[in-house]
Design an enzyme around this catalytic site. Structure first.
Site, PDB file in Angstrom:
ATOM      1  N   TYR A   1     -37.958 -16.212   8.817  1.00 13.04           N
ATOM      2  CA  TYR A   1     -37.625 -15.717  10.155  1.00 13.04           C
ATOM      3  C   TYR A   1     -38.883 -15.523  11.005  1.00 13.04           C
ATOM      4  CZ  TYR A   1     -33.201 -14.828   7.844  1.00 13.04           C
ATOM      5  OH  TYR A   1     -32.040 -14.966   7.120  1.00 13.04           O
TER       6      TYR A   1
ATOM      7  N   HIS B   1     -22.958  -9.244   7.437  1.00  6.71           N
ATOM      8  CA  HIS B   1     -24.197  -9.897   7.874  1.00  6.71           C
ATOM      9  C   HIS B   1     -23.913 -11.380   8.145  1.00  6.71           C
ATOM     10  CE1 HIS B   1     -28.491  -9.993   8.540  1.00  6.71           C
ATOM     11  NE2 HIS B   1     -28.381 -11.254   8.156  1.00  6.71           N
ATOM     12  N   ALA B   2     -24.276 -11.839   9.342  1.00  5.13           N
ATOM     13  CA  ALA B   2     -23.891 -13.187   9.788  1.00  5.13           C
ATOM     14  C   ALA B   2     -24.493 -14.276   8.914  1.00  5.13           C
ATOM     15  CB  ALA B   2     -24.341 -13.391  11.233  1.00  5.13           C
TER      16      ALA B   2
ATOM     17  N   HIS C   1     -27.466 -18.864  16.937  1.00  5.89           N
ATOM     18  CA  HIS C   1     -28.334 -18.942  15.746  1.00  5.89           C
ATOM     19  C   HIS C   1     -27.575 -19.576  14.579  1.00  5.89           C
ATOM     20  CE1 HIS C   1     -31.356 -17.486  12.788  1.00  5.89           C
ATOM     21  NE2 HIS C   1     -30.293 -17.428  12.000  1.00  5.89           N
TER      22      HIS C   1
ATOM     23  N   HIS D   1     -31.409  -8.532   3.491  1.00  6.78           N
ATOM     24  CA  HIS D   1     -32.076  -9.625   2.770  1.00  6.78           C
ATOM     25  C   HIS D   1     -32.757  -9.189   1.482  1.00  6.78           C
ATOM     26  CE1 HIS D   1     -31.405 -10.679   6.925  1.00  6.78           C
ATOM     27  NE2 HIS D   1     -31.501 -11.955   6.611  1.00  6.78           N
TER      28      HIS D   1
HETATM   29  O1  X8Z Z   1     -30.288 -12.805   8.972  1.00  8.00           O
HETATM   30  C1  X8Z Z   1     -30.364 -13.326  10.066  1.00  8.00           C
HETATM   31  C2  X8Z Z   1     -29.257 -14.251  10.551  1.00  8.00           C
HETATM   32  C3  X8Z Z   1     -28.642 -14.995   9.444  1.00  8.00           C
HETATM   33  S1  X8Z Z   1     -29.667 -16.203   8.791  1.00  8.00           S
HETATM   34  C4  X8Z Z   1     -28.189 -13.442  11.228  1.00  8.00           C
HETATM   35  N1  X8Z Z   1     -31.387 -13.030  10.894  1.00  8.00           N
HETATM   36  C5  X8Z Z   1     -32.446 -12.105  10.513  1.00  8.00           C
HETATM   37  C6  X8Z Z   1     -31.929 -10.671  10.424  1.00  8.00           C
HETATM   38  O2  X8Z Z   1     -30.831 -10.415  10.920  1.00  8.00           O
HETATM   39  O3  X8Z Z   1     -32.632  -9.823   9.884  1.00  8.00           O
HETATM   40  C7  X8Z Z   1     -31.614 -13.613  12.219  1.00  8.00           C
HETATM   41  C8  X8Z Z   1     -32.820 -12.915  12.750  1.00  8.00           C
HETATM   42  C9  X8Z Z   1     -33.483 -12.226  11.597  1.00  8.00           C
HETATM   43 ZN    ZN Z   2     -30.160 -17.783   9.999  1.00 11.77          ZN
END
Ligand code: X8Z
Ligand code: ZN
Length: 624
Positions: free
Chosen positions: A526, A359-360, A389, A516
Site C-alpha cells: 500500500y 474489510h473490502a 480501488h 492486515h
Molecule cells: O486494505 C485495503 C483495501 C483492500 S486491498 C480496502 N486498503 C488498505 C487499508 O484499508 O488499510 C486500501 C488502502 C490501504
Molecule cells: Zn486493495
C-alpha cells in the site's frame, strides 16, 4: 483476492499462506514423481512437464480454496472457518511436496519464460513438513481472520451503552465525532479486540518462519521482500529511498494539521514532543485523515466547493449505484463491462443476519471470469474511492487472465493496489460534472482541493510503511513477543509522529486491531501503491494529452490512456515489474516525483503556513 499461491487474498495479492486448498491432484502422483527425482537428471522437457502439471494443480486447488474462503469471509461460523482451514491445509501440503520436488531442477539451464516461472514458484511456496503444524497453521490463519471479522466494542456506559459497535460503526464515530473524550473511549474499545489475539499471533509468526526457513529464506519477512525482482536487502533500501523522497511533504502536513488540532482541542491534541494524539485524526488507525478536513480547511478560501458524501445522498446514489460509477469509469477507458455473475455473486452490503469480514476485497474465484467484490458499502466519499480501488483489482485480474497461471498476478503487489486508486485520482470536479453528480463545476480553490487530497494520500504514507517495518522485525526476531506493543508504538512515533490517547502496555496487542495483521496481508504494497498511483496517473494524463496542473487532470473517457493502461495490466507478472512500469510510464524505477509534482503547490503553502505560525516542522521521538 488474488490467488493462492500467488495468492489468495482477497485483498489483493496474496499470501501464500492464507490460503489453501485442493483435493489430491489427479494429474500428479506424488510417488511417481519422487521416484523420477532420485533416479535421473532432469531435462528441460521434464521441467516443462513439471511446471505444466504444477500450474494445473495449483490452479485447481486455488479455485477450491477461493470458494471456501469466500464462504468463510461472507458467513463466519466455526464450520466455515474449519472448511477454509481444511482447504488451506491441503494447499500447504501440496506446496510442501512441491518445495521438495522443485529442487530437482536446481542448476538446470532453462529458457527464460520457464526460468521465470520456476523463480516465481519458489518465491510463492510454503513448506511445513510436519502435518500437525500444517493443521495448526491453517487453523490459526482462519481463526485470526475470523476473530478480526467478529471484532466489536460493546460500551457499558455513554451514548452507545447496551450496543455493540462493529468496525463500520466505529469508523463512523471517528469520521464524525469531535468529542475527544468519546474518541478516546471508542479508540481504546476498538483496540481491545487485539489483546486476545496475541498468543495466537505469536505462534502464527513462529510457524510462518518455520515454513520460510524450510525453503531457505532467512525468515518470512525476507520471503515477503523477495517478491520484487531484487534482493530483500535491495528492496528494503528501495522503500527507504522512496520514504525519504516524500518525508518532507508528510512532515509539513503533519505540522500544519497539528497546529489546527491544537487550535480545536487545546494543547492535549499533541504531546510535548509534537506528536499528535492518534484518535483525533478521523480514522480508527489514524491512517487517512480526510474525515477531519473541515478542521484544517484553509480559512477564507472558496474551499473544495462540494462534499462527495452529500452529493451521493442528494442524487440518491445507492450502494450498487456507487459500483456502477466505478465500472462506468473503466468502461469509458475501453474495458469490457463486468460479467453478470459479478453483480449476482458479490457482497455489496453488510448482511443483517450473520457475521462477515467487512474489510473490502476483490476476488477472482476461478482465475477467469468469476470476479467479485466484497464490501459493506456505506454511502460516503471514502467508500466511493474504495469501490474504485477494488474494481482496479478486478479489472487487473481480468486483464491478465490469459497469462499462464504462474503469471496471473500484479507486476508487483504495489501495482495491484495502485490501479483503482489511479482511476480514482481522476475524480475531479470536472469529472463529477461529466457524470452528472454535480450540475456545474464549482469554483474550487486549488489549495483546498490539494489539502483535501493530501489528508488521505500523504497522511497515509508513513502508516503504509510502518506496519511492515514492525512485521519484518517481528519475523526476524529483533522485536520479541514481550515487546510487540511497545515496538509498535515506537514505530508509530518514528514514522507517523502519533501517540496513543491512553497508556498502552504489553497486556494490549494493538497491531491485532488492524485487519492486515490478523489477516496476514503484507502491507508495504500500500505504501508502494500510494507512490505508484501518481506515477501511473501522470503517464495516463500525458497520454490523454492533458495540459495544466496535474491535480486537475481527469482521463475519463480517454481510450488512448485506457489502452496504455491495459498494455501494462495484461502483462500480469510475466515480466519483471520495471518492464511493466516502462510500458505505461516510460520509467523503470518507482519514483515519488509525480506525487511531489502533484502536491508541489500545497507543499509551498504548508511551509508558508508553518513558518507564519512560527512552528518547526516535524516532531521528536524521545529516547527510551
Ligand atoms: O486494505 C485495503 C483495501 C483492500 S486491498 C480496502 N486498503 C488498505 C487499508 O484499508 O488499510 C486500501 C488502502 C490501504
Ligand atoms: Zn486493495
Amino acid at each position: 483476492m488474488e490467488r493462492a499461491v500467488r495468492v489468495v487474498i482477497a485483498i489483493a495479492a496474496l499470501t501464500i499462506f492464507a490460503v489453501a486448498q485442493g483435493a489430491p491432484p489427479k494429474k500428479v502422483k506424488a510417488q511417481e514423481s519422487t521416484m523420477t527425482k532420485t533416479q535421473t537428471k532432469p531435462t528441460v522437457a521434464d521441467a516443462e512437464k513439471f511446471m505444466a502439471e504444477t500450474e494445473f494443480t495449483l490452479n485447481e486447488m486455488n479455485v477450491k480454496l477461493a470458494r471456501a474462503q469466500w464462504i468463510q469471509a461472507t458467513f463466519i461460523t466455526d464450520d466455515t472457518e474449519s472448511i477454509a482451514a481444511d482447504y488451506n491445509q491441503r494447499l500447504i501440503t501440496e506446496m510442501t511436496r512441491l518445495a521438495d520436488e522443485v529442487k530437482r531442477f536446481d542448476g538446470l539451464e532453462l529458457p527464460p519464460v520457464l526460468a521465470r516461472k520456476f523463480l516465481l514458484l519458489k518465491l510463492q511456496l510454503f513448506s511445513l513438513e510436519n502435518p500437525k503444524e500444517r493443521e495448526e497453521f491453517a487453523q490459526l490463519a482462519s481463526s485470526l481472520e475470523g476473530e478480526y471479522g467478529k471484532g466489536k466494542y460493546c460500551p457499558k456506559t455513554g451514548k452507545f451503552a447496551g450496543k455493540c459497535l462493529e468496525i463500520g460503526e466505529i469508523e463512523k464515530v471517528f469520521a464524525k465525532s469531535r468529542d475527544p473524550e468519546e474518541l478516546k473511549e471508542i479508540w481504546a474499545g476498538w483496540h481491545s479486540i487485539g489483546a486476545p489475539m496475541r498468543a495466537k499471533y505469536t505462534r502464527f509468526i513462529e510457524l510462518q518462519n518455520k515454513g520460510a526457513r524450510e525453503l531457505g529464506f532467512k525468515d518470512m519477512g525476507a520471503q515477503w521482500r523477495s517478491n520484487y525482482d531484487m534482493t530483500p536487502e535491495q528492496f528494503s533500501a528501495e522503500t527507504e529511498r522512496l520514504w525519504n523522497q516524500v518525508r518532507p511533504l508528510y512532515e509539513s502536513l503533519h505540522t500544519y494539521v497539528r497546529t489546527q488540532l491544537v487550535k480545536k482541542y487545546g494543547s492535549h491534541a499533541a504531546d510535548v514532543n509534537g506528536m499528535i494524539r492518534a484518535d483525533l485524526l478521523g480514522n480508527p488507525w489514524g491512517q487517512e485523515w480526510g474525515n477531519i478536513y473541515p478542521l484544517v480547511a484553509p480559512a477564507g478560501s472558496k474551499g473544495v466547493g462540494y462534499d462527495l458524501t452529500e452529493l451521493l445522498r442528494q442524487k440518491k446514489v445507492d450502494e450498487l449505484g456507487m459500483v456502477h460509477y466505478g465500472e462506468n469509469f473503466f468502461k469509458s477507458l475501453g474495458f469490457e463491462p463486468l460479467p453478470a455473475t459479478f453483480w449476482e455473486r458479490s457482497q455489496f452490503i453488510k448482511p443483517r443476519d450473520r457475521e462477515v469480514v467487512c474489510h473490502a476485497s476483490a476476488w477472482d474465484i476461478d482465475n477467469q471470469d468469476d470476479l467479485r467484490l466484497k464490501m459493506c458499502i456505506q454511502i460516503r466519499d471514502e467508500d466511493f474511492v474504495t469501490v474504485h480501488h477494488e474494481l482496479g483489482h478486478n479489472f487487473y485480474q481480468r486483464a491478465y487472465k490469459h497469462q499462464p497461471f504462474m503469471f496471473m498476478n500484479g507486476a508487483n503487489d504495489g501495482f495491484h493496489e495502485a490501479i483503482g486508486d489511479t482511476i480514482a485520482l481522476s475524480i475531479t470536479p470536472e469529472y463529477l460534472k461529466q457524470v452528472g453528480l454535480i450540475d456545474k463545476v464549482p469554483e474550487s480553490d486549488d489549495t483546498a482541493l490539494l489539502l483535501r487530497q493530501a489528508m488521505d494520500k500523504v497522511a497515509f504514507l508513513p502508516f503504509g510503511l510502518m506496519i511492515d517495518q514492525w512485521r519484518w522485525k517481528v519475523f526476524d526476531g529483533e522485536i520479541k513477543p514481550a515487546d510487540y506493543n511497545a515496538a509498535w508504538w515506537s514505530l508509530r512515533a518514528k514514522y507517523q509522529g502519533v501517540v496513543p490517547p491512553v497508556a498502552r502496555t504489553e497486556a494490549d496487542f494493538d497491531p491485532g486491531a488492524k485487519y492486515h495483521v490478523p489477516g496476514n496481508v503484507p502491507y508495504t504494497r500500500y505504501f508502494l501503491a500510494r507512490i505508484l498511483q501518481f506515477q501511473f496517473y501522470r503517464a495516463m494524463c500525458r497520454e490523454a494529452g492533458q495540459i495544466g496542473p496535474l491535480h486537475r487532470c481527469s482521463f475519463y473517457d480517454n481510450k488512448a490512456a485506457g489502452a496504455k493502461l491495459n498494455a501494462m495490466l495484461q502483462l500480469g507478472m510475466s515480466k519483471p515489474w520495471p518492464e511493466a512500469l516502462k510500458t505505461l510510464t516510460g520509467e523503470e524505477r518507482m519514483d515519488a516525483g509525480a506525487m511531489m509534482e502533484y502536491f508541489a503547490p500545497l507543499k509551498k503553502w504548508l511551509d508558508e503556513q508553518n513558518a507564519a505560525a512560527g512552528v518547526k516542522s516535524g516532531w521528536t521521538v524521545p529516547a527510551k
